[in-house]
Design a protein around this motif. Structure first.
Motif, PDB file in Angstrom:
ATOM      1  N   PRO A 737       4.380   6.339   6.941  1.00  0.00           N
ATOM      2  CA  PRO A 737       3.432   5.211   6.770  1.00  0.00           C
ATOM      3  C   PRO A 737       2.125   5.609   6.105  1.00  0.00           C
ATOM      4  N   SER A 738       1.655   6.820   6.349  1.00  0.00           N
ATOM      5  CA  SER A 738       0.406   7.245   5.713  1.00  0.00           C
ATOM      6  C   SER A 738       0.558   7.328   4.198  1.00  0.00           C
ATOM      7  N   VAL A 739       1.737   7.764   3.712  1.00  0.00           N
ATOM      8  CA  VAL A 739       1.971   7.822   2.272  1.00  0.00           C
ATOM      9  C   VAL A 739       1.962   6.416   1.680  1.00  0.00           C
ATOM     10  N   VAL A 740       2.542   5.462   2.401  1.00  0.00           N
ATOM     11  CA  VAL A 740       2.567   4.071   1.930  1.00  0.00           C
ATOM     12  C   VAL A 740       1.147   3.516   1.837  1.00  0.00           C
ATOM     13  N   PHE A 741       0.326   3.785   2.840  1.00  0.00           N
ATOM     14  CA  PHE A 741      -1.039   3.267   2.835  1.00  0.00           C
ATOM     15  C   PHE A 741      -1.900   3.949   1.770  1.00  0.00           C
ATOM     16  N   ASP A 742      -1.618   5.228   1.481  1.00  0.00           N
ATOM     17  CA  ASP A 742      -2.349   5.904   0.396  1.00  0.00           C
ATOM     18  C   ASP A 742      -2.044   5.256  -0.947  1.00  0.00           C
ATOM     19  N   ALA A 743      -0.760   4.920  -1.159  1.00  0.00           N
ATOM     20  CA  ALA A 743      -0.411   4.240  -2.415  1.00  0.00           C
ATOM     21  C   ALA A 743      -1.028   2.844  -2.478  1.00  0.00           C
ATOM     22  N   LEU A 744      -1.188   2.225  -1.341  1.00  0.00           N
ATOM     23  CA  LEU A 744      -1.807   0.903  -1.310  1.00  0.00           C
ATOM     24  C   LEU A 744      -3.298   0.994  -1.645  1.00  0.00           C
ATOM     25  N   LYS A 745      -3.973   2.044  -1.158  1.00  0.00           N
ATOM     26  CA  LYS A 745      -5.390   2.211  -1.456  1.00  0.00           C
ATOM     27  C   LYS A 745      -5.621   2.477  -2.946  1.00  0.00           C
ATOM     28  N   GLU A 747      -3.993   1.148  -5.238  1.00  0.00           N
ATOM     29  CA  GLU A 747      -3.567  -0.078  -5.918  1.00  0.00           C
ATOM     30  C   GLU A 747      -2.288   0.116  -6.721  1.00  0.00           C
ATOM     31  N   GLU A 748      -1.408   0.990  -6.221  1.00  0.00           N
ATOM     32  CA  GLU A 748      -0.074   1.129  -6.798  1.00  0.00           C
ATOM     33  C   GLU A 748       0.843   0.180  -6.031  1.00  0.00           C
ATOM     34  N   TRP A 749       0.784  -1.100  -6.395  1.00  0.00           N
ATOM     35  CA  TRP A 749       1.424  -2.137  -5.582  1.00  0.00           C
ATOM     36  C   TRP A 749       2.941  -1.990  -5.538  1.00  0.00           C
ATOM     37  N   SER A 750       3.551  -1.780  -6.686  1.00  0.00           N
ATOM     38  CA  SER A 750       5.024  -1.700  -6.727  1.00  0.00           C
ATOM     39  C   SER A 750       5.531  -0.490  -5.951  1.00  0.00           C
ATOM     40  N   LYS A 751       4.866   0.634  -6.119  1.00  0.00           N
ATOM     41  CA  LYS A 751       5.280   1.843  -5.410  1.00  0.00           C
ATOM     42  C   LYS A 751       5.137   1.678  -3.903  1.00  0.00           C
ATOM     43  N   ALA A 752       4.030   1.119  -3.477  1.00  0.00           N
ATOM     44  CA  ALA A 752       3.819   0.916  -2.045  1.00  0.00           C
ATOM     45  C   ALA A 752       4.847  -0.057  -1.473  1.00  0.00           C
ATOM     46  N   LEU A 753       5.178  -1.095  -2.230  1.00  0.00           N
ATOM     47  CA  LEU A 753       6.160  -2.068  -1.736  1.00  0.00           C
ATOM     48  C   LEU A 753       7.541  -1.437  -1.620  1.00  0.00           C
ATOM     49  N   MET A 754       7.941  -0.647  -2.602  1.00  0.00           N
ATOM     50  CA  MET A 754       9.260   0.010  -2.541  1.00  0.00           C
ATOM     51  C   MET A 754       9.333   0.957  -1.348  1.00  0.00           C
ATOM     52  N   MET A 755       8.292   1.752  -1.142  1.00  0.00           N
ATOM     53  CA  MET A 755       8.318   2.695  -0.024  1.00  0.00           C
ATOM     54  C   MET A 755       8.294   1.967   1.319  1.00  0.00           C
ATOM     55  N   ALA A 756       7.597   0.846   1.387  1.00  0.00           N
ATOM     56  CA  ALA A 756       7.576   0.079   2.646  1.00  0.00           C
ATOM     57  C   ALA A 756       8.958  -0.466   2.975  1.00  0.00           C
ATOM     58  N   PHE A 757       9.693  -0.912   1.961  1.00  0.00           N
ATOM     59  CA  PHE A 757      11.042  -1.409   2.224  1.00  0.00           C
ATOM     60  C   PHE A 757      11.998  -0.274   2.565  1.00  0.00           C
TER      61      PHE A 757
END
Length: 916
Positions: A737-745, A747-757
């Motif tokens: 989850p920390s990697v997902v939130f780092d990508a969100l900060k 503003e890598e929206w597509s990458k964060a969404l893929m990792m969240a799924f």
């Protein structure tokens, strides 16, 4: 596919036996349904069955005054202490004997229980006590010569009254009192049904089964009662002493006798003045409003104002006996439970209107079907009724009773606006869910008992087959005419199923064959598939390429529809299992009478199949691997027959099982009188019986998120609880989850969404999606991989039902379907059926909910706009300086009508806000 199905609700049964109880707020009523408990929220119009089960049928319900806990007692004396907040069992307790009544004290610190000829008082759990056992016995109270029947507490919880079958009512003190030890009140000529104290008083009302009411007045106030002093002498404690009592002690005893409370009968009233022998079965008294309600065996209840005994209302609510009646806390609603037909009614006595009126199926359910949007469910039963249930509320909103025989099959059409049912009375009927009427009736040339039903995908062709005539009848929905009679089977037809195209019809029969019919072709029958045993049911997969057949030799065989080749089989003998009935002479392992599947249903994607039969188990199999994925036990209720694998040897005698001996006990648990010449009570033809556990039909919803089964207990609904399931997709060690939130900060929206799924945690996915700016939705939907499109749409469908961000998720759904809709249609369209159906269900539900609010706002704005125009016209016509505020009502109505006529010519104009 997610298999975390859990029990979510019980439909088709609203009341079985026992007493009803209102919650502390007075907005919900709790009803025992078999070995479960259902809470009906009258304020929000919802029903919820707790996911707790007792070993036997529940007969006593007691709710704590604070509304936090409850005690449920079954017919064998087993008790469950449950939390009403978490809906879980806190403690198991056994009273070792059948219990007739359980009631909390008004302060919630004590619990009174009546069993056999004694009354028990227990200390209930509270925050101050640190005892290991939540129910600690405080004292046992003796004195009754027969079984105790009812309890009532005084307002200060220091004394209680107990009624008994010995026609006496006894008043006990919880602790030793100087003025009260035990006081017995006699005067009735039948067993006591109910007893009630007045508020803040020791005055008492007692009612007997002979329908007479006695009013008792006490000469002592409730506040005068004091705890027993140490020097006070109790004659009950001096029986074992050998020393003589001196004169001083005798004088003290005389003073104590003079200080004892005394009761005086001041009135006696009779309900049955005409002598119609109508037994009083239940009663309740609202102490604050001083209103008494009494229910009778004829289905009539009387409402009186006490203590003057003024009749307020009399109403016949049912043809069956009123088994339970109770007031809610404010005293404006009365709940009635009718035993014979399983009715539950909540009546508002001031306005003389029904708040709730529900009735389950009288006999066992036989069939069930979901609507295509998954919001409605239809059930048919042996009582000849078809009921439509709303799954969101759990209530039945329409009942069709046109059939005169048992219903054997129900089916929704594709649009979900028509329900078709087949019955053993020889008719197939179509019901309109808009006008709630029977608009088509299909019959055969000769009388036939229809045993199965099928409806094609378009809803234009209706097929039904009979038990006594081995033919399949086909009608047109539009004209109601009989189109064709398909012959070929040599035994009763047991199952029918249409393919998704609507041109292929499969039928199974007891002649050990399955026939495939070309409905629109001239040749009729295409292929006959030979089975190893009698066919019990048949169903076709959602793709139409495969069909499954359950046979009498415990097997499920799968066939390819195009090549007519068997593709696999499942042996279900060990999985289905069975119990030993009370009249079985062989063990459950040896018995083969209940070891065949009788109902099948494919999942929405066609990869799994749901199977059940005459057993307490329901199985889910993986078709390709031919493995048992999960097995559900529908009930642990030992009040049903065929639940135990081994019978108790203590009941097995040389003459058979002693459990089969009829002890002449009625449905209400009361001893029935033996019928003799000249006796009007009792019926020798009445017999008590144990219904056998059985699953008659199972169905998956089109969304795949839930499935339903018609059982002996009722309609059981199992749903997926996705919040408790961790099901990651393509998970790696560096994905956290920390990697997902780092990508969100960043503003890598597509990458964060893929990792969240890929992580597949609902909280993380929600935080990522709601952090994405809405202008980026179009770009992300265009760049998202095809693997995540279905997951994204499923998540959006789930959030549309619960999230307040409605427009945001509708935007996601619209862009995803616009960009990827064509590919979803061409590639594996059947696999996306469940996801698209769930999305459609969520959108329809929100449209109905918000549409009503929007219509109300639109009409309100139109009214305000019209009113503003009227006021502006009045100001123009009014001379300057005049203040005439007393306009007549007729002038306002005429002016409103004139403005409405003017606005009707320009109905398409937009409503603009008024600025004064």
């Amino acid at each position: 596919m997610n298999f975390s199905y859990k029990f979510s609700n019980l439909l088709g049964c609203v009341y079985r036996r026992g007493n009803l109880a209102f919650t502390a707020d007075g907005d919900s009523v709790v009803s025992p349904v078999g070995n479960r408990v259902t809470r009906f929220d009258l304020k929000n119009s919802k029903s919820e069955t707790f996911a707790i089960e007792s070993r036997l049928n529940i007969v006593c319900v007691a709710l704590s005054p604070d509304g936090f806990s409850a005690v449920f007692v079954d017919e064998g004396g087993g008790a469950l202490l449950c939390s009403l907040l978490s809906k879980t069992v806190l403690h198991h307790f056994s009273f070792n004997r059948p219990v007739s009544c359980v009631k909390y004290s008004p302060d919630g610190k004590k619990l009174a229980v009546t069993k056999e000829n004694v009354a028990l008082v227990y200390t209930t759990p509270c925050s101050s006590s640190r005892e290991f056992n939540p129910l600690t016995l405080h004292r046992t109270y003796y004195g009754a010569y027969d079984e105790t029947t009812c309890i009532d507490w005084t307002s200060d919880s220091r004394a209680f009254a107990v009624g008994s079958k010995d026609m006496n009512t006894r008043v006990f003190a919880v602790d030793d009192m100087d003025h009260l030890i035990v006081y017995s009140l006699a005067g009735h000529k039948d067993s006591i049904v109910a007893c009630f104290f007045e508020q803040n008083s020791l005055d008492l009302y007692t009612l007997s089964r002979r329908a007479d009411l006695i009013v008792w007045e006490c000469d002592t106030d409730l506040d005068v009662l004091q705890p027993a002093t140490q020097h006070s002498h109790n004659p009950l404690h001096k029986k074992g002493r050998k020393e003589k009592i001196n004169k001083e002690e005798e004088e003290e005893m005389e003073e104590e006798k003079q200080n004892k409370i005394k009761y005086k009968r001041i009135a006696k009233h009779y309900y049955n003045k005409s002598g119609d022998f109508d037994d009083l079965t239940c009663a309740d008294y609202h102490k604050k409003n001083r209103i008494l309600v009494a229910g009778f065996a004829s289905g009539v209840f009387h409402l009186h104002e006490m203590p003057d005994y003024n009749l307020i209302h009399t109403l016949s609510i049912s043809e069956q006996r009123v088994a339970s009646v109770v007031f809610n806390a404010p005293g404006d609603w009365i709940a009635f439970g009718c035993l014979g037909l399983g009715q539950l009614l909540v009546w508002e006595w001031q306005s003389e209107s029904y708040v709730l009126k529900q009735q389950g199926h009288f006999n066992n359910m036989t069939c069930v079907d979901y609507s295509r949007d998954g919001m409605l469910i239809a059930t048919g039963a042996e009582d000849g009724k078809v009921k439509i249930w709303n799954l969101s509320s759990g209530f039945c909103f329409v009942t069709f009773s046109e059939h005169s025989g048992g219903v054997s099959g129900v089916c929704f059409n594709e649009a979900g606006k028509v329900v078709v049912s087949a019955s053993l009375d020889g008719t197939v009927r179509a019901f309109d869910l808009h006008r709630y009427r029977n608009f088509r009736t299909f019959t055969s040339p000769q009388p036939v008992q229809f045993s199965c039903l099928a409806l094609d995908a378009s809803g234009e062709i209706v097929c039904a087959a009979g038990l006594d005539v081995f033919e399949i009848f086909m009608w047109s929905m539009q004209t109601g005419r009989l189109l064709e009679v398909l012959s070929g089977h040599e035994a009763p037809v047991s199952g029918l199923s249409f393919g998704p195209s609507g041109s292929q019809l499969a039928s199974s029969s007891w002649d050990k064959s399955v026939r495939l019919w070309d409905v629109f072709g001239r040749s009729g029958s295409r292929e006959a598939l030979r089975l190893s045993s009698d066919g019990m049911c048949v169903t076709m997969s959602p793709s139409g390429e495969e069909l499954a057949v359950a046979t009498l030799d415990y097997q499920i065989t799968f066939w390819n529809v195009q090549t007519a080749v068997q593709t696999g089989s499942i042996e279900g003998k060990q999985d289905l299992g069975s119990g030993r009935r009370s009249d079985d002479m062989v063990t459950a392992k040896t018995s083969s009478a209940a070891k065949s599947f009788t109902t099948l249903c494919y999942s929405a994607d066609g990869s799994y199949i749901l199977a059940a039969g005459r057993s307490k188990y329901i199985c889910i199999y993986h078709i390709q691997e031919q493995l048992l994925v999960k097995k559900f036990e529908i009930s642990c209720n030992m009040s049903l027959d065929a639940m135990e694998e081994f019978l108790s040897r203590r009941n097995l005698t040389d003459f058979g099982n002693s459990a089969l001996i009829d002890m002449n006990v009625g449905e209400d648990g009361q001893q029935m009188a033996i019928s003799l010449p000249g006796v009007t009570k009792g019926d020798m033809s009445s017999r008590s019986f144990k219904p056998e556990v059985n699953v008659s039909c199972v169905r998956f919803s089109a969304t795949g998120s839930q499935w339903a089964a018609t059982t002996t207990e009722g309609l059981l609904v199992y749903s997926v609880d996705s919040s408790l399931t961790f099901d990651p997709f393509d998970l790696t060690l560096d994905l956290t989850p920390s990697v997902v939130f780092d990508a969100l900060k960043q503003e890598e929206w597509s990458k964060a969404l893929m990792m969240a799924f890929r992580l597949n945690e609902k909280a993380v996915i929600r935080q990522v999606i709601e952090a994405i700016p809405w202008p980026q939705v179009d770009v992300i939907c265009s760049s998202i991989a095809d693997t995540y499109v279905e997951k994204m749409l499923s998540y959006v469908a789930e959030q549309l039902t619960s999230s307040p961000h409605l427009e945001f998720y509708v935007l996601w759904a619209e862009r995803l379907l616009t960009i990827h809709g064509s590919r979803l249609k061409l590639k594996h369209s059947s696999n996306h059926h469940a996801m698209l159906t769930a999305l459609q269900k969520a959108l329809i539900s929100k449209t109905d909910t918000i549409g009503k609010i929007c219509d109300t706002n639109r009409y309100t704005l139109q009214y305000l706009q019209t009113l503003a125009k009227v006021q502006s016209r009045k100001r123009k016509l009014m001379p300057l300086g005049s203040e005439d505020d007393k306009d007549s009502e007729e002038e306002e109505i005429m002016s409103l009508r004139e403005v409405e006529d003017i606005d009707s010519d320009d109905s398409d104009t937009q409503i603009t806000p008024l600025i004064n």
